[in-house]
Scaffold this motif. Structure first.
Motif, mmCIF file in Angstrom:
data_model
loop_
_atom_site.group_PDB
_atom_site.id
_atom_site.type_symbol
_atom_site.label_atom_id
_atom_site.label_comp_id
_atom_site.label_asym_id
_atom_site.label_seq_id
_atom_site.Cartn_x
_atom_site.Cartn_y
_atom_site.Cartn_z
ATOM 1 N N TRP A 1 7.942 56.660 87.019
ATOM 2 C CA TRP A 1 7.847 55.201 86.645
ATOM 3 C C TRP A 1 8.116 54.372 88.058
ATOM 4 C CZ3 TRP A 1 12.713 52.603 86.081
ATOM 5 C CH2 TRP A 1 13.686 53.293 86.441
ATOM 6 N N ASN A 2 7.927 52.981 87.692
ATOM 7 C CA ASN A 2 8.093 51.902 88.665
ATOM 8 C C ASN A 2 8.700 50.743 88.107
ATOM 9 O OD1 ASN A 2 6.515 53.579 90.450
ATOM 10 N ND2 ASN A 2 4.815 52.455 89.686
ATOM 11 N N VAL A 3 9.244 49.944 88.809
ATOM 12 C CA VAL A 3 9.678 48.482 88.277
ATOM 13 C C VAL A 3 9.497 47.298 89.348
ATOM 14 C CG1 VAL A 3 12.093 49.012 89.057
ATOM 15 C CG2 VAL A 3 11.749 47.137 87.203
ATOM 16 N N LEU A 4 8.922 46.252 88.938
ATOM 17 C CA LEU A 4 8.739 45.516 89.896
ATOM 18 C C LEU A 4 9.741 44.189 89.843
ATOM 19 C CD1 LEU A 4 6.523 43.815 91.937
ATOM 20 C CD2 LEU A 4 5.415 43.041 89.828
ATOM 21 N N LEU A 5 10.219 43.959 90.818
ATOM 22 C CA LEU A 5 11.245 42.736 91.045
ATOM 23 C C LEU A 5 10.408 41.522 91.475
ATOM 24 C CD1 LEU A 5 14.188 44.703 92.662
ATOM 25 C CD2 LEU A 5 13.663 44.464 90.294
ATOM 26 N N ALA A 6 9.705 40.806 90.542
ATOM 27 C CA ALA A 6 9.161 39.775 90.576
ATOM 28 C C ALA A 6 9.630 38.656 91.365
ATOM 29 C CB ALA A 6 8.523 39.307 89.598
ATOM 30 N N GLY A 7 9.461 37.956 92.442
ATOM 31 C CA GLY A 7 9.790 36.699 93.205
ATOM 32 C C GLY A 7 10.874 37.260 94.127
ATOM 33 N N GLY B 1 6.303 40.473 94.631
ATOM 34 C CA GLY B 1 7.759 40.762 94.944
ATOM 35 C C GLY B 1 8.055 42.050 95.695
ATOM 36 N N ILE B 2 9.046 42.882 95.109
ATOM 37 C CA ILE B 2 9.245 44.175 95.637
ATOM 38 C C ILE B 2 9.095 45.232 94.375
ATOM 39 C CG2 ILE B 2 11.215 45.771 96.387
ATOM 40 C CD1 ILE B 2 10.334 43.675 98.488
ATOM 41 N N LEU B 3 8.330 46.143 94.853
ATOM 42 C CA LEU B 3 7.842 47.450 93.650
ATOM 43 C C LEU B 3 8.769 48.578 94.126
ATOM 44 C CD1 LEU B 3 6.244 48.509 91.671
ATOM 45 C CD2 LEU B 3 4.816 49.288 93.308
#
Length: 54
Positions: free
Chosen positions: A13-19, A37-39
């Protein structure tokens, strides 16, 4: 600043840290630049993400 996430899944699984421009470090995963942002890609059921103070 630190954040912990637990996916609880057997699948990757992944999480995107938008901005977010960068992270200080990631435990249990890997961070990469993304257009929004950062994936962060988890390498197991949980990760810890440490953000840089501004």
């Amino acid at each position: 600043m630190a954040a912990q996430f637990a996916g609880g899944a057997d699948k990757p699984w992944n999480v995107l840290l938008a901005g977010v421009d960068s992270v200080a470090r990631v435990e249990g995963g890997a961070a990469a630049e993304h257009a929004h942002g950062i994936l962060v890609r988890a390498e197991g059921p949980q990760i810890a993400i440490y953000l840089e103070d501004r």
